[in-house]
Scaffold this active site. Structure first.
Site, PDB file in Angstrom:
ATOM      1  N   GLU A  52     -38.855  -2.976  35.751  1.00 12.94           N
ATOM      2  CA  GLU A  52     -39.327  -1.764  35.074  1.00 12.94           C
ATOM      3  C   GLU A  52     -38.741  -0.613  35.874  1.00 12.94           C
ATOM      4  O   GLU A  52     -39.178  -0.326  36.982  1.00 12.94           O
ATOM      5  CB  GLU A  52     -40.859  -1.771  35.051  1.00 12.94           C
ATOM      6  CG  GLU A  52     -41.442  -0.840  34.006  1.00 12.94           C
ATOM      7  CD  GLU A  52     -41.818   0.499  34.585  1.00 12.94           C
ATOM      8  OE1 GLU A  52     -40.917   1.373  34.647  1.00 12.94           O
ATOM      9  OE2 GLU A  52     -42.974   0.671  34.980  1.00 12.94           O
ATOM     10  N   CYS A 101     -42.477   7.180  35.448  1.00  8.52           N
ATOM     11  CA  CYS A 101     -41.298   6.657  34.745  1.00  8.52           C
ATOM     12  C   CYS A 101     -41.369   7.007  33.255  1.00  8.52           C
ATOM     13  O   CYS A 101     -40.347   7.163  32.603  1.00  8.52           O
ATOM     14  CB  CYS A 101     -41.191   5.158  34.958  1.00  8.52           C
ATOM     15  SG  CYS A 101     -42.718   4.292  34.643  1.00  8.52           S
TER      16      CYS A 101
END
Ligand SMILES: O=CCCC(=O)O
Length: 450
Positions: free
Chosen positions: A227, A261
């Site tokens: 990720e 993110c």
């Protein structure tokens, strides 16, 4: 030594010694033993221990939130919400894990055939500082309930968080070694990835970190979930509720001082809506109070490290020199970066091309909806995306054209235990959370009975 430094004042709050090779070997032995022991422990028992982790977090929420705020600077309010989200995610998995792990019967030419989902061993988690509890728990909860053991290599500025999480698992009844923290710098990670007791690696972090860990994992044939970074588009079409979109855009961008993110990093606005959207976001940003994360009156803390603020300052300077217009903010001292707004950003500018990990809102004008989607996709990243329009049929059609792991319509991108989370392109691969995330590090075993 790993140092924990309070970002707001740069005061040193603790130092931690890196673990030695012998200490790491002991951890691997304990992890392997815990994994073997857990194979004989009923799921119900693991659920009870996990529920105890949630209880302990809730009973001591202030203590946990304080460690988070002190080590990486988010407001105490945000840190409290993070700890509560971990506990709520435990509730979800305690309730649903049995169904998620349920063998899947498949009809074939066998008298019976099915898929069973079985644990594999120790899973190494390399995790970042921005959500120092949440990123760890969203890996640890499903994996440990499913019978894997967890070994955490956390970012070096949040060692206090890493050790507090280890303690939570140990004190909640899990066999010693089920979840452990290893204090180690990245350059010493290869022997752990190579170790046969380690059966997989999950990493949340930058794209370069993902590349180097995936290369090592590939060398030793270890499954990875990555990720990585994101530069999420937040698309506002002219028929959207502009005021609401502006409010959520600021929330999506400025939460965690912009260090997420899935922050709304590129506000792509259809031309007729630009003026109203700009005014609305500017008003909200103007009213924000950046400062001491421990104060209730603060709604945005400092960034986590001065070098990160410096880097954002460089991106800001470059983007202005390329022709963008600074509407407000733009100043910083140490880790304290003012909420900043740029307009007139175009696809060739730094703040569009690079991921910006801090409190910088940028407005990009799109000539129409097709241009907006093209701009949204003009990035190497593909983690999250948001699309604002009142026309839900159009939204569903456009959602298919967006290259990202998730699309949120008239809402802010966020992770949720019930929904798979992850990206495409340079944002990584594999999924966390939900059924898909739980199955990533399990042996998907086919059983065929003649
Ligand atoms: O930084 C990325 C994770 C953010 C989240 O899961 O809410």
């Amino acid at each position: 030594m790993f140092k924990s430094i309070y970002p707001y004042t740069q005061e040193l709050i603790a130092e931690y010694k890196e673990h030695t090779a012998n200490e790491i070997e002991t951890k691997l032995l304990k992890g392997e033993k815990a994994f073997r022991d857990m194979l004989n422990i009923p799921l119900d028992q693991r659920r009870q221990w996990m529920a105890q982790v949630a209880k302990s977090m809730r009973d001591n929420v202030k203590e946990h939130a304080t460690i988070i705020s002190q080590e990486m600077g988010k407001t105490l309010q945000e840190a409290t919400a993070e700890v509560q989200k971990c506990a709520t995610t435990i509730d979800y998995y305690v309730e649903n894990i049995e169904q998620i792990l349920q063998p899947r019967i498949i009809s074939s030419d066998a008298s019976k055939s099915y898929v069973s989902y079985e644990p594999k061993g120790i899973i190494l988690a390399i995790m970042p500082w921005n959500f120092p509890y949440w990123q760890v728990f969203r890996f640890a909860i499903p994996n440990i309930l499913a019978g894997n053991a967890g070994l955490l290599k956390h970012a070096s500025n949040v060692s206090g968080c890493a050790l507090a999480i280890e303690k939570l698992f140990t004190e909640s009844g899990f066999p010693e070694g089920t979840f452990q923290t290893v204090l180690l710098s990245s350059q010493h990670i290869e022997p752990i990835i190579a170790d046969p007791r380690v059966q997989g690696v999950t990493l949340t972090g930058s794209t370069p970190a993902g590349k180097s860990v995936a290369a090592l994992a590939g060398k030793y044939i270890k499954k990875t979930v990555l990720e990585l970074g994101g530069s999420d588009p937040f698309i506002v079409l002219k028929d959207a509720d502009i005021k609401e979109a502006a409010k959520v855009a600021v929330q999506g961008r400025m939460q965690n001082a912009g260090q997420s993110c899935i922050a709304a990093k590129r506000w792509i606005v259809e031309k007729p809506a630009v003026a109203e959207f700009t005014q609305a976001v500017a008003e909200i940003l103007q009213a924000m109070k950046q400062g001491d994360p421990m104060l209730e009156s603060t709604n945005m803390g400092p960034m986590a490290r001065p070098d990160l603020a410096e880097d954002l300052g460089r991106q800001l300077k470059e983007t202005i020199s390329q022709g963008a217009h600074l509407v407000l903010g733009g100043t910083y001292e140490g880790c304290n970066f003012a909420p900043t707004l740029l307009t007139g950003v175009t696809a060739d500018m730094t703040a569009f091309r690079e991921e910006t990990f801090g409190p910088l809102g940028v407005i990009i004008e799109a000539a129409g909806e097709e241009a907006a989607i093209a701009l949204a996709n003009e990035t190497d990243f593909g983690l999250g995306s948001a699309l604002w329009t009142k026309d839900l049929e159009k939204a569903a059609r456009l959602a298919r054209q967006i290259e990202s792991g998730n699309v949120f319509i008239n809402a802010m991108v966020r992770s949720d235990a019930r929904l798979p989370f992850g990206g495409v392109k340079q944002s990584g691969y594999g999924r966390e959370l939900s059924l898909e995330g739980t199955h990533e590090f399990l042996n998907v075993k086919t059983v065929y009975i003649h």
